[in-house]
Scaffold this motif. Structure first.
Motif, PDB file in Angstrom:
ATOM      1  N   GLU A 348       1.154  -1.383  -0.503  1.00  0.00           N
ATOM      2  CA  GLU A 348      -0.271  -0.035   0.244  1.00  0.00           C
ATOM      3  C   GLU A 348       1.145   1.078   0.106  1.00  0.00           C
ATOM      4  OE1 GLU A 348      -2.701   0.220   3.556  1.00  0.00           O
ATOM      5  OE2 GLU A 348      -4.087  -1.494   2.529  1.00  0.00           O
ATOM      6  N   ILE A 349       1.784   0.896   0.835  1.00  0.00           N
ATOM      7  CA  ILE A 349       2.567   2.568   0.612  1.00  0.00           C
ATOM      8  C   ILE A 349       3.799   2.464  -0.772  1.00  0.00           C
ATOM      9  CG2 ILE A 349       5.258   3.014   2.084  1.00  0.00           C
ATOM     10  CD1 ILE A 349       3.180   1.703   4.563  1.00  0.00           C
ATOM     11  N   VAL A 350       3.948   1.323  -1.339  1.00  0.00           N
ATOM     12  CA  VAL A 350       4.863   1.131  -2.312  1.00  0.00           C
ATOM     13  C   VAL A 350       4.410   0.515  -3.489  1.00  0.00           C
ATOM     14  CG1 VAL A 350       7.326   0.220  -2.362  1.00  0.00           C
ATOM     15  CG2 VAL A 350       6.900   1.162  -0.389  1.00  0.00           C
ATOM     16  N   PRO A 351       3.782   1.820  -4.299  1.00  0.00           N
ATOM     17  CA  PRO A 351       3.586   0.771  -5.344  1.00  0.00           C
ATOM     18  C   PRO A 351       4.231   0.057  -6.503  1.00  0.00           C
ATOM     19  CG  PRO A 351       2.564   3.325  -5.481  1.00  0.00           C
ATOM     20  CD  PRO A 351       3.676   2.954  -3.639  1.00  0.00           C
ATOM     21  N   MET A 352       5.512   0.084  -6.746  1.00  0.00           N
ATOM     22  CA  MET A 352       6.184   0.160  -7.112  1.00  0.00           C
ATOM     23  C   MET A 352       6.354  -1.521  -6.993  1.00  0.00           C
ATOM     24  SD  MET A 352      10.394   0.560  -5.413  1.00  0.00           S
ATOM     25  CE  MET A 352      10.699   0.821  -6.811  1.00  0.00           C
ATOM     26  N   ILE A 353       6.005  -2.125  -6.565  1.00  0.00           N
ATOM     27  CA  ILE A 353       5.638  -3.943  -6.726  1.00  0.00           C
ATOM     28  C   ILE A 353       5.028  -4.382  -8.175  1.00  0.00           C
ATOM     29  CG2 ILE A 353       5.622  -5.453  -5.628  1.00  0.00           C
ATOM     30  CD1 ILE A 353       6.100  -4.881  -3.397  1.00  0.00           C
ATOM     31  N   ALA A 354       4.545  -3.010  -8.391  1.00  0.00           N
ATOM     32  CA  ALA A 354       3.047  -4.068  -9.053  1.00  0.00           C
ATOM     33  C   ALA A 354       3.883  -3.605 -11.376  1.00  0.00           C
ATOM     34  CB  ALA A 354       2.820  -2.992  -9.355  1.00  0.00           C
ATOM     35  N   MET A 355       5.033  -2.731 -10.490  1.00  0.00           N
ATOM     36  CA  MET A 355       5.779  -2.431 -12.211  1.00  0.00           C
ATOM     37  C   MET A 355       6.729  -3.590 -11.942  1.00  0.00           C
ATOM     38  SD  MET A 355       7.871   1.330 -12.497  1.00  0.00           S
ATOM     39  CE  MET A 355       9.078   0.197 -11.785  1.00  0.00           C
ATOM     40  N   MET A 356       7.384  -3.682 -11.430  1.00  0.00           N
ATOM     41  CA  MET A 356       8.515  -4.437 -10.874  1.00  0.00           C
ATOM     42  C   MET A 356       8.060  -6.093 -11.800  1.00  0.00           C
ATOM     43  SD  MET A 356      11.071  -3.040  -8.183  1.00  0.00           S
ATOM     44  CE  MET A 356      10.041  -3.704  -6.801  1.00  0.00           C
ATOM     45  N   ASN A 357       7.023  -6.673 -10.842  1.00  0.00           N
ATOM     46  CA  ASN A 357       6.396  -7.847 -11.722  1.00  0.00           C
ATOM     47  C   ASN A 357       6.429  -7.532 -12.667  1.00  0.00           C
ATOM     48  OD1 ASN A 357       6.550  -9.334  -9.277  1.00  0.00           O
ATOM     49  ND2 ASN A 357       4.453  -8.172  -8.023  1.00  0.00           N
ATOM     50  N   ALA A 358       5.911  -6.592 -13.634  1.00  0.00           N
ATOM     51  CA  ALA A 358       5.921  -6.481 -14.942  1.00  0.00           C
ATOM     52  C   ALA A 358       6.776  -6.803 -15.143  1.00  0.00           C
ATOM     53  CB  ALA A 358       4.748  -5.228 -15.158  1.00  0.00           C
ATOM     54  N   THR A 359       7.914  -6.021 -14.982  1.00  0.00           N
ATOM     55  CA  THR A 359       9.458  -6.427 -15.310  1.00  0.00           C
ATOM     56  C   THR A 359       9.627  -7.471 -15.271  1.00  0.00           C
ATOM     57  OG1 THR A 359      10.212  -3.618 -14.814  1.00  0.00           O
ATOM     58  CG2 THR A 359      11.813  -5.140 -15.401  1.00  0.00           C
ATOM     59  N   ARG A 360       9.398  -8.440 -14.573  1.00  0.00           N
ATOM     60  CA  ARG A 360      10.152 -10.177 -14.519  1.00  0.00           C
ATOM     61  C   ARG A 360       8.931 -10.168 -15.122  1.00  0.00           C
ATOM     62  NH1 ARG A 360      12.079 -10.739  -8.700  1.00  0.00           N
ATOM     63  NH2 ARG A 360      11.256 -12.789  -9.387  1.00  0.00           N
ATOM     64  N   GLN A 361       8.111 -10.267 -15.206  1.00  0.00           N
ATOM     65  CA  GLN A 361       7.113 -11.038 -16.327  1.00  0.00           C
ATOM     66  C   GLN A 361       7.974 -11.115 -17.819  1.00  0.00           C
ATOM     67  OE1 GLN A 361       5.287 -13.821 -15.888  1.00  0.00           O
ATOM     68  NE2 GLN A 361       5.922 -12.398 -13.111  1.00  0.00           N
ATOM     69  N   GLY A 362       8.205  -9.926 -18.164  1.00  0.00           N
ATOM     70  CA  GLY A 362       8.729  -9.494 -18.943  1.00  0.00           C
ATOM     71  C   GLY A 362      10.065  -9.574 -19.409  1.00  0.00           C
ATOM     72  N   GLN A 363      11.199 -10.286 -18.461  1.00  0.00           N
ATOM     73  CA  GLN A 363      12.574 -10.564 -18.369  1.00  0.00           C
ATOM     74  C   GLN A 363      12.312 -12.155 -18.978  1.00  0.00           C
ATOM     75  OE1 GLN A 363      13.603  -9.964 -14.925  1.00  0.00           O
ATOM     76  NE2 GLN A 363      14.816  -7.463 -14.597  1.00  0.00           N
ATOM     77  N   TRP A 364      11.119 -13.129 -19.440  1.00  0.00           N
ATOM     78  CA  TRP A 364      10.985 -14.470 -19.304  1.00  0.00           C
ATOM     79  C   TRP A 364      11.621 -14.230 -20.878  1.00  0.00           C
ATOM     80  CZ3 TRP A 364       8.642 -17.297 -22.988  1.00  0.00           C
ATOM     81  CH2 TRP A 364       7.998 -18.147 -22.692  1.00  0.00           C
ATOM     82  N   ARG A 365      12.795 -15.795 -21.219  1.00  0.00           N
ATOM     83  CA  ARG A 365      12.931 -15.717 -22.475  1.00  0.00           C
ATOM     84  C   ARG A 365      12.524 -17.665 -23.000  1.00  0.00           C
ATOM     85  NH1 ARG A 365      12.620 -11.315 -22.167  1.00  0.00           N
ATOM     86  NH2 ARG A 365      14.073  -9.910 -23.087  1.00  0.00           N
ATOM     87  N   LEU A 366      11.978 -17.942 -23.857  1.00  0.00           N
ATOM     88  CA  LEU A 366      12.263 -19.326 -24.153  1.00  0.00           C
ATOM     89  C   LEU A 366      13.446 -19.249 -25.085  1.00  0.00           C
ATOM     90  CD1 LEU A 366       9.614 -22.117 -25.921  1.00  0.00           C
ATOM     91  CD2 LEU A 366      12.237 -21.160 -27.030  1.00  0.00           C
ATOM     92  N   GLY A 367      14.007 -20.692 -24.410  1.00  0.00           N
ATOM     93  CA  GLY A 367      15.140 -21.238 -25.038  1.00  0.00           C
ATOM     94  C   GLY A 367      15.566 -22.119 -26.102  1.00  0.00           C
ATOM     95  N   VAL A 368      16.254 -22.513 -27.131  1.00  0.00           N
ATOM     96  CA  VAL A 368      16.759 -23.903 -27.759  1.00  0.00           C
ATOM     97  C   VAL A 368      17.914 -23.477 -27.985  1.00  0.00           C
ATOM     98  CG1 VAL A 368      16.114 -25.281 -29.902  1.00  0.00           C
ATOM     99  CG2 VAL A 368      14.132 -24.249 -28.747  1.00  0.00           C
ATOM    100  N   TYR A 369      18.418 -24.793 -27.617  1.00  0.00           N
ATOM    101  CA  TYR A 369      20.094 -23.791 -27.874  1.00  0.00           C
ATOM    102  C   TYR A 369      20.594 -25.199 -28.590  1.00  0.00           C
ATOM    103  CZ  TYR A 369      18.564 -21.157 -23.530  1.00  0.00           C
ATOM    104  OH  TYR A 369      17.859 -20.751 -22.624  1.00  0.00           O
ATOM    105  N   ALA A 370      21.548 -25.339 -29.388  1.00  0.00           N
ATOM    106  CA  ALA A 370      22.280 -26.191 -29.649  1.00  0.00           C
ATOM    107  C   ALA A 370      24.190 -26.420 -29.862  1.00  0.00           C
ATOM    108  CB  ALA A 370      21.941 -26.837 -31.611  1.00  0.00           C
ATOM    109  N   PRO A 371      24.399 -26.983 -30.411  1.00  0.00           N
ATOM    110  CA  PRO A 371      26.080 -26.979 -31.161  1.00  0.00           C
ATOM    111  C   PRO A 371      26.111 -25.114 -31.958  1.00  0.00           C
ATOM    112  CG  PRO A 371      25.681 -29.513 -30.395  1.00  0.00           C
ATOM    113  CD  PRO A 371      24.556 -28.105 -30.564  1.00  0.00           C
ATOM    114  N   ALA A 372      27.260 -24.978 -31.790  1.00  0.00           N
ATOM    115  CA  ALA A 372      27.426 -23.532 -33.249  1.00  0.00           C
ATOM    116  C   ALA A 372      27.054 -24.130 -34.361  1.00  0.00           C
ATOM    117  CB  ALA A 372      28.294 -22.956 -32.559  1.00  0.00           C
ATOM    118  N   ASP A 373      27.139 -25.380 -35.355  1.00  0.00           N
ATOM    119  CA  ASP A 373      27.154 -25.534 -36.361  1.00  0.00           C
ATOM    120  C   ASP A 373      25.793 -26.038 -36.933  1.00  0.00           C
ATOM    121  OD1 ASP A 373      27.497 -28.121 -34.101  1.00  0.00           O
ATOM    122  OD2 ASP A 373      28.796 -29.393 -36.001  1.00  0.00           O
ATOM    123  N   LEU A 374      25.044 -26.228 -35.685  1.00  0.00           N
ATOM    124  CA  LEU A 374      24.085 -26.917 -36.135  1.00  0.00           C
ATOM    125  C   LEU A 374      22.686 -25.281 -35.899  1.00  0.00           C
ATOM    126  CD1 LEU A 374      23.924 -30.542 -34.228  1.00  0.00           C
ATOM    127  CD2 LEU A 374      24.024 -29.600 -37.038  1.00  0.00           C
TER     128      LEU A 374
END
Length: 401
Positions: A348-374
């Motif tokens: 109630e005193i620090v409303p910035m938590i909602a903004m930081m949670n939105a930032t954290r959700q935006g940091q999500w990444r799906l990854g597919v990894y493989a050797p460099a030649d593939l």
């Protein structure tokens, strides 16, 4: 006589004479050989600090806080012992093996009650009139004062943010821990924050948010961790007992075991990690490019999609890692702020938590990894199987892929 230990983060740490035998116990000394940040040293060469020094740092902050809260000797000793022992449940490479622990045993590193029965620990706790059940409850979060060790403003988090920032050189983890500890109080057996500590608490939340993508979820750290997990799964198969034994090892002995595995895939992956010949990002997509309804939510579903990518690309499944992390948990601050005579929810005193949670959700990444030649071949197949949206120029500018 207490022992003074020089620490690069907190200065001198005083270890009371009665707790010193715990520091010298095999369970604590093992932590000398477990890196605090797992494979982050591959990105930040200075990140070679260990769980041992972090445990000392957490105990130091717990001692300062207990003094501030005017706890008696028994309470202080119990809380300091919990802070000192809170990480003895970690497996090799810290959080890298946490998922292995959950997959094979359904336990977490916070479940240490059984380990407290080790003769060296049990004898010292008994000698100090410290209850193992209380220590375990403080660490697992079920004790009335658990917020000191396992909470939103706990000494564990305070120390690791400061320590990780110091050793990586990342400037995002710094905040005023001294101010924060001096601003905490106990009201009706509950940890509360005095209004004077709001700025320090805000800084801690910002540090948590920024250290995520920069250190804890850096793509190279994530790739090395996924390679390590694949190496372990291929080595152990469904042998749960062998995994339990493996989780008691340290980084060096665990690495040696996997490097000498009878499984060629395990050996190759560990050699790649040792020589920093990591898999590369074939796909690295944020939420804007991913249809989450199309993604599987079970281990078997992920395995089927992984197989489909490999078949489409025409490569061995072991040359591909499909990384679909869960969304980061929303930060919540279940701490009340003492505002004059009232206790007010922090949010109630620090409303910035909602903004930081939105930032954290935006940091999500799906990854597919493989050797460099593939990389190119696997990337094309993954985009087809995953039905990824086409990236716009804005997505490219913001680094989403």
């Amino acid at each position: 006589m207490p022992k003074q230990i020089k620490d690069p983060v907190h200065g001198y740490i005083e270890v009371p004479a009665e707790i010193l035998p715990l520091v010298d116990s095999p369970a604590l000394q093992r932590l000398h050989h477990i890196r605090q940040l797992g494979f982050a040293y591959l990105v930040y060469p200075g990140a070679n600090h260990t769980r041992f020094e972090h445990s000392l740092g957490a105990m130091h902050l717990a001692s300062l806080l207990c003094r501030r809260l005017d706890f008696d000797k028994v309470q202080t000793r119990t809380i300091c012992c919990a802070a000192l022992l809170h990480d003895i449940g970690h497996g090799p490479y810290s959080h890298a093996s946490e998922r292995l622990m959950q997959e094979y045993t359904q336990f977490s590193h916070d479940d240490i009650r059984e380990q407290l029965n080790q003769p060296a620990l049990a004898a010292q706790l008994e000698k100090n009139a410290v209850s193992p059940d209380e220590v375990a409850a403080l660490i697992s979060g079920s004790h009335r004062y658990a917020g000191i060790i396992h909470g939103d403003l706990d000494v564990d988090r305070m120390d690791y943010l400061l320590r990780d920032a110091h050793y990586t050189g990342a400037p995002y983890g710094n905040f005023d821990a001294e101010r924060l500890t001096k601003s905490l109080a106990i009201v009706a057996d509950t940890l509360v924050l005095n209004e004077s500590g709001i700025s320090a608490a805000e800084s801690l939340l910002i540090a948590r948010t920024l250290m995520g993508p920069s250190v804890y979820y850096h793509h190279a750290c994530r790739i090395a961790e996924e390679m390590f997990l694949l190496a372990c799964r291929r080595h152990f198969g469904d042998n749960t007992d062998a995994v339990r034994e493996f989780l008691t090892l340290d980084d060096v002995t665990a690495t040696a075991l996997l490097l000498n595995s009878p499984e060629p895939i395990t050996r190759d992956l560990m050699i790649r990690i040792r020589t920093r010949n990591l898999y590369k990002r074939a796909v690295y997509a944020g939420r804007e490019l991913v249809d989450r309804d199309h993604l599987p939510h079970t281990a078997s579903g992920i395995e089927r999609m992984h197989t489909a990518i490999a078949e489409t690309a025409g490569v061995s499944p072991d040359k591909i890692i499909l990384d679909i992390p869960p969304l980061r948990k929303e930060m919540k601050m279940d701490v009340k702020v003492r505002n004059h005579h009232d206790l007010v929810p922090f949010e109630e005193i620090v409303p910035m938590i909602a903004m930081m949670n939105a930032t954290r959700q935006g940091q999500w990444r799906l990854g597919v990894y493989a050797p460099a030649d593939l990389r190119e071949k696997v990337g094309d197949a993954a985009r087809e199987v995953l039905a990824l949206r086409r990236a716009t120029k804005q997505h490219k500018l913001t680094g989403i892929i």
